[in-house]
Design an enzyme around this catalytic site. Sequence first.
Site, PDB file in Angstrom:
ATOM      1  N   ASN A 225      -1.227 -15.597  -8.185  1.00 55.21           N
ATOM      2  CA  ASN A 225      -2.393 -14.984  -8.831  1.00 55.21           C
ATOM      3  C   ASN A 225      -2.113 -14.771 -10.311  1.00 55.21           C
ATOM      4  O   ASN A 225      -1.032 -15.074 -10.795  1.00 55.21           O
ATOM      5  CB  ASN A 225      -2.785 -13.678  -8.119  1.00 55.21           C
ATOM      6  CG  ASN A 225      -1.662 -12.669  -8.158  1.00 55.21           C
ATOM      7  OD1 ASN A 225      -1.225 -12.236  -9.212  1.00 55.21           O
ATOM      8  ND2 ASN A 225      -1.165 -12.291  -6.974  1.00 55.21           N
ATOM      9  N   PHE A 338      -3.031   0.863  -7.141  1.00 52.21           N
ATOM     10  CA  PHE A 338      -3.947   0.250  -8.105  1.00 52.21           C
ATOM     11  C   PHE A 338      -5.001  -0.493  -7.297  1.00 52.21           C
ATOM     12  O   PHE A 338      -4.714  -1.001  -6.215  1.00 52.21           O
ATOM     13  CB  PHE A 338      -3.200  -0.731  -9.026  1.00 52.21           C
ATOM     14  CG  PHE A 338      -2.677  -0.058 -10.256  1.00 52.21           C
ATOM     15  CD1 PHE A 338      -1.647   0.862 -10.163  1.00 52.21           C
ATOM     16  CD2 PHE A 338      -3.224  -0.333 -11.507  1.00 52.21           C
ATOM     17  CE1 PHE A 338      -1.164   1.506 -11.299  1.00 52.21           C
ATOM     18  CE2 PHE A 338      -2.754   0.299 -12.643  1.00 52.21           C
ATOM     19  CZ  PHE A 338      -1.725   1.221 -12.543  1.00 52.21           C
ATOM     20  N   LYS A 352      -9.433   2.528  -0.241  1.00 46.28           N
ATOM     21  CA  LYS A 352      -7.996   2.214  -0.308  1.00 46.28           C
ATOM     22  C   LYS A 352      -7.172   3.501  -0.417  1.00 46.28           C
ATOM     23  O   LYS A 352      -6.114   3.619   0.189  1.00 46.28           O
ATOM     24  CB  LYS A 352      -7.697   1.285  -1.502  1.00 46.28           C
ATOM     25  CG  LYS A 352      -8.208  -0.127  -1.278  1.00 46.28           C
ATOM     26  CD  LYS A 352      -8.042  -1.029  -2.489  1.00 46.28           C
ATOM     27  CE  LYS A 352      -8.834  -2.317  -2.264  1.00 46.28           C
ATOM     28  NZ  LYS A 352      -8.791  -3.235  -3.400  1.00 46.28           N
ATOM     29  N   LYS A 356      -4.657   4.010   2.669  1.00 42.42           N
ATOM     30  CA  LYS A 356      -3.231   3.837   2.361  1.00 42.42           C
ATOM     31  C   LYS A 356      -2.520   5.179   2.136  1.00 42.42           C
ATOM     32  O   LYS A 356      -1.355   5.211   1.763  1.00 42.42           O
ATOM     33  CB  LYS A 356      -3.052   2.898   1.165  1.00 42.42           C
ATOM     34  CG  LYS A 356      -3.725   1.529   1.394  1.00 42.42           C
ATOM     35  CD  LYS A 356      -3.341   0.475   0.393  1.00 42.42           C
ATOM     36  CE  LYS A 356      -4.219  -0.764   0.580  1.00 42.42           C
ATOM     37  NZ  LYS A 356      -3.641  -1.982   0.036  1.00 42.42           N
TER      38      LYS A 356
HETATM   39  N1  CTP Z   1      -0.954  -3.785  -1.882  1.00 41.12           N
HETATM   40  C1  CTP Z   1       0.225  -3.865  -1.147  1.00 41.12           C
HETATM   41  N2  CTP Z   1       0.393  -4.865  -0.240  1.00 41.12           N
HETATM   42  C2  CTP Z   1      -0.568  -5.785  -0.021  1.00 41.12           C
HETATM   43  C3  CTP Z   1      -1.769  -5.720  -0.775  1.00 41.12           C
HETATM   44  C4  CTP Z   1      -1.927  -4.703  -1.699  1.00 41.12           C
HETATM   45  O1  CTP Z   1       1.096  -3.025  -1.324  1.00 41.12           O
HETATM   46  N3  CTP Z   1      -0.383  -6.746   0.860  1.00 41.12           N
HETATM   47  C5  CTP Z   1      -1.116  -2.671  -2.848  1.00 41.12           C
HETATM   48  C6  CTP Z   1      -1.280  -3.126  -4.293  1.00 41.12           C
HETATM   49  O2  CTP Z   1      -0.021  -3.167  -4.945  1.00 41.12           O
HETATM   50  C7  CTP Z   1      -2.201  -2.069  -4.867  1.00 41.12           C
HETATM   51  C8  CTP Z   1      -3.041  -1.624  -3.689  1.00 41.12           C
HETATM   52  O3  CTP Z   1      -2.317  -2.021  -2.521  1.00 41.12           O
HETATM   53  O4  CTP Z   1      -1.524  -0.929  -5.333  1.00 41.12           O
HETATM   54  C9  CTP Z   1      -4.432  -2.253  -3.644  1.00 41.12           C
HETATM   55  O5  CTP Z   1      -4.321  -3.645  -3.806  1.00 41.12           O
HETATM   56  P1  CTP Z   1      -5.583  -4.607  -3.819  1.00 41.12           P
HETATM   57  O6  CTP Z   1      -5.119  -6.016  -3.874  1.00 41.12           O
HETATM   58  O7  CTP Z   1      -6.582  -4.114  -4.831  1.00 41.12           O
HETATM   59  O8  CTP Z   1      -6.254  -4.280  -2.432  1.00 41.12           O
HETATM   60  P2  CTP Z   1      -6.040  -4.788  -0.967  1.00 41.12           P
HETATM   61  O9  CTP Z   1      -5.516  -3.644  -0.177  1.00 41.12           O
HETATM   62  O10 CTP Z   1      -5.259  -6.051  -0.915  1.00 41.12           O
HETATM   63  O11 CTP Z   1      -7.558  -5.026  -0.526  1.00 41.12           O
HETATM   64  P3  CTP Z   1      -8.573  -6.209  -0.882  1.00 41.12           P
HETATM   65  O12 CTP Z   1      -7.716  -7.413  -1.171  1.00 41.12           O
HETATM   66  O13 CTP Z   1      -9.400  -6.325   0.319  1.00 41.12           O
HETATM   67  O14 CTP Z   1      -9.340  -5.727  -2.090  1.00 41.12           O
END
Ligand code: CTP
Length: 425
Positions: A225, A338, A352, A356
């Site tokens: 990404n 974040f 979230k 979480k």
């Molecule tokens: N995060 C994590 N592990 C994952 C995905 C996300 O620890 N597999 C953490 C990121 O570091 C961030 C938070 O969760 O602090 C939210 O990440 P984000 O990508 O915005 O959300 P997702 O939980 O992945 O949800 P979605 O992709 O459905 O928006």
Amino acid sequence: MATLLTRLSSKAMDNLLLKGKKIVLGVTGGIAAYKAVEVVSRLRKAGAEVHVMMTREATEFVTELTFREISGNPVAQDMWAKVQQYNVEHIALANLADLMLIVPATANVIAKAAVGIADDLMTTTILATKAPLFFAPAMNTGMYENPATQVNLSVLKERGFRIIEPATGHLACGVEGKGRLPEPAAIVQEVFDFFAEAKALQGKRILVTAGGTEEALDPVRFLGNRSTGRMGYAIAEIAAKRGAEVVLVSGPTSLAVPAGVRAVKIRSAREMEQAVLAEYDRVDAVIKTAAVADYRPKETAPQKIKKSDGELTLTLVRNPDILYKLGQHKKHQVLVGFAAETNDLETYARKKLEKKNLDFIVANDVSAHDAGFGTDTNRVQIFYRDGREESQPLMSKARLAGLILDRLKEQWDEMSEGIELFPKS
Ligand code: CTP
């Protein structure tokens, strides 16, 4: 502890901060040089050890004797003079300083510092030191507002030097405008604030994750990404500067590991999970800025995938949600997440936060051109567990990093207020 500390007056706290600190104060040749005498006096009263250096021009305004008497130390002024106290003066002063202050700083010394000219004791010491360096500019308004001076000041700021903003008022040259040296008390307050900030996170262990993850398709390709890691690196850097012990679990990035930070380099989400879980029990907070891939290829080909006619279908499987796991096993840690969203920011961010088990979440709209991935700036909303929220204007990632750490500290302060130090039996 918090209760005990609040009982101490802020003045007493300030004095504790400066006790034994070695401050090198450089005086350059401006009419405001006389105010530097009071700055020295105040710093000394607050317990600091002050060493003064003067340019030749400064000695036209205030005598060396005055500074020697007020500081209680010899005054360094000539690169070639034999002063027993300092061995190779500019290096000695540069090395001994816990902090260096240039009061007043003329347009000339600012210009020289900006380009790295070292042609006298003052400028060689400025160039040689690794200590935090403050400039207190004082000059005629025209000189201050001149684009040359403004560019030089921005160069110094960008390099991490601190500029104590001049005040506006009546200047010695007879005009009204910006360029007055601030009052000595205000200058000394900046020094107190600096040392207070440097200790703000002392004793705390913070885990920061940064960058994006790479999920291998074969030995040469991956799914990734656009995260550059800038936000996380800025947080790690400032947390270390504020005295925290920082471990940075980072995906691949081109950024340098900030001074004083321990870095653990990973590539995939599962490697990040392992690294984070290995540190989790011993940290006081986790700030998870990393853009973790939610999916990975079901299989990683052991050899390079060769093209063939027709479509290629990839099957992706879910990666662990690292932050969710941390939330499930949360004990004493403060968890900061974040959320990068392109729509319905508040709804998704709050979900979230809840799911979480976070203490607060920093949400930004990544569809904006000036915020989110690959930019130097960010505009965020922060949502808290107790329902509060705050919207912040566009700011640099470095400033936002400082703000997030302020909020983290507030969480700790609230937690420690909840612990009764001396229960009433
Ligand atoms: N995060 C994590 N592990 C994952 C995905 C996300 O620890 N597999 C953490 C990121 O570091 C961030 C938070 O969760 O602090 C939210 O990440 P984000 O990508 O915005 O959300 P997702 O939980 O992945 O949800 P979605 O992709 O459905 O928006």
